[in-house]
Design an enzyme around this catalytic site. Sequence first.
Site, PDB file in Angstrom:
ATOM      1  N   HIS A  53      -3.131 -15.992  -2.369  1.00 13.18           N
ATOM      2  CA  HIS A  53      -3.459 -15.562  -1.006  1.00 13.18           C
ATOM      3  C   HIS A  53      -2.876 -14.170  -0.806  1.00 13.18           C
ATOM      4  O   HIS A  53      -1.898 -13.783  -1.451  1.00 13.18           O
ATOM      5  CB  HIS A  53      -2.857 -16.523   0.016  1.00 13.18           C
ATOM      6  CG  HIS A  53      -3.503 -17.861   0.041  1.00 13.18           C
ATOM      7  ND1 HIS A  53      -3.336 -18.735   1.085  1.00 13.18           N
ATOM      8  CD2 HIS A  53      -4.308 -18.499  -0.846  1.00 13.18           C
ATOM      9  CE1 HIS A  53      -4.003 -19.840   0.853  1.00 13.18           C
ATOM     10  NE2 HIS A  53      -4.603 -19.733  -0.321  1.00 13.18           N
ATOM     11  N   GLU A  55      -1.005 -12.939   1.479  1.00 13.52           N
ATOM     12  CA  GLU A  55       0.422 -12.925   1.819  1.00 13.52           C
ATOM     13  C   GLU A  55       1.303 -13.133   0.590  1.00 13.52           C
ATOM     14  O   GLU A  55       2.326 -12.462   0.434  1.00 13.52           O
ATOM     15  CB  GLU A  55       0.755 -14.036   2.834  1.00 13.52           C
ATOM     16  CG  GLU A  55      -0.013 -13.960   4.123  1.00 13.52           C
ATOM     17  CD  GLU A  55      -1.248 -14.840   4.145  1.00 13.52           C
ATOM     18  OE1 GLU A  55      -1.506 -15.455   5.196  1.00 13.52           O
ATOM     19  OE2 GLU A  55      -1.976 -14.909   3.129  1.00 13.52           O
ATOM     20  N   CYS A  83      -1.386 -19.869   6.259  1.00 18.36           N
ATOM     21  CA  CYS A  83      -1.446 -21.307   6.012  1.00 18.36           C
ATOM     22  C   CYS A  83      -0.021 -21.835   5.803  1.00 18.36           C
ATOM     23  O   CYS A  83       0.940 -21.058   5.758  1.00 18.36           O
ATOM     24  CB  CYS A  83      -2.312 -21.587   4.784  1.00 18.36           C
ATOM     25  SG  CYS A  83      -1.573 -21.054   3.217  1.00 18.36           S
ATOM     26  N   CYS A  86       1.756 -20.286   2.705  1.00 16.86           N
ATOM     27  CA  CYS A  86       2.206 -18.912   2.924  1.00 16.86           C
ATOM     28  C   CYS A  86       3.355 -18.861   3.925  1.00 16.86           C
ATOM     29  O   CYS A  86       4.308 -18.100   3.740  1.00 16.86           O
ATOM     30  CB  CYS A  86       1.042 -18.050   3.391  1.00 16.86           C
ATOM     31  SG  CYS A  86      -0.191 -17.780   2.089  1.00 16.86           S
TER      32      CYS A  86
END
Length: 149
Positions: A53, A55, A83, A86
């Site tokens: 992801h 992040e 999410c 993260c």
Amino acid sequence: MVFRSHMAQALDEARAAAKRGEVPVGAVIVAPDGTVAAAAGNRTRELNDPTAHAEILALRSACASAGSERLTGHDLFVTLEPCAMCAAALAAARIGRIYYGAADPKSGGVAHGARVFSHPQAHHAPLVYDGIGAEESERLLKAFFAARR
């Protein structure tokens, strides 16, 4: 120091992710002195890595540059509510502030779903500011998913 939003750069990272066929999410980590420590967009498909992801990729890069697993005093600008995965990583890194664009009622882990930072088990709870660049973030996401239906 005067506040400066880095959401425009996060949106650029999200647009680049969409061009690669990735879900358009972009993230920028800003050091306490105001310089950009890292920027990334989603690369889960490209890297065949469900943890890639925006992040997480930005965290990895910023931590490597800082020579530390902690990013105390750093800020994160991200186009979509992080999410749970993260959010947990951001807590572990001790990110100071999170600025996110679009809310994610389905998979969010900050204001929705797991609400990682509100649990007593959270190692750290950063300050969270939502809605920064939300309209453009939502527009990118809606266009991306509409094109796939």
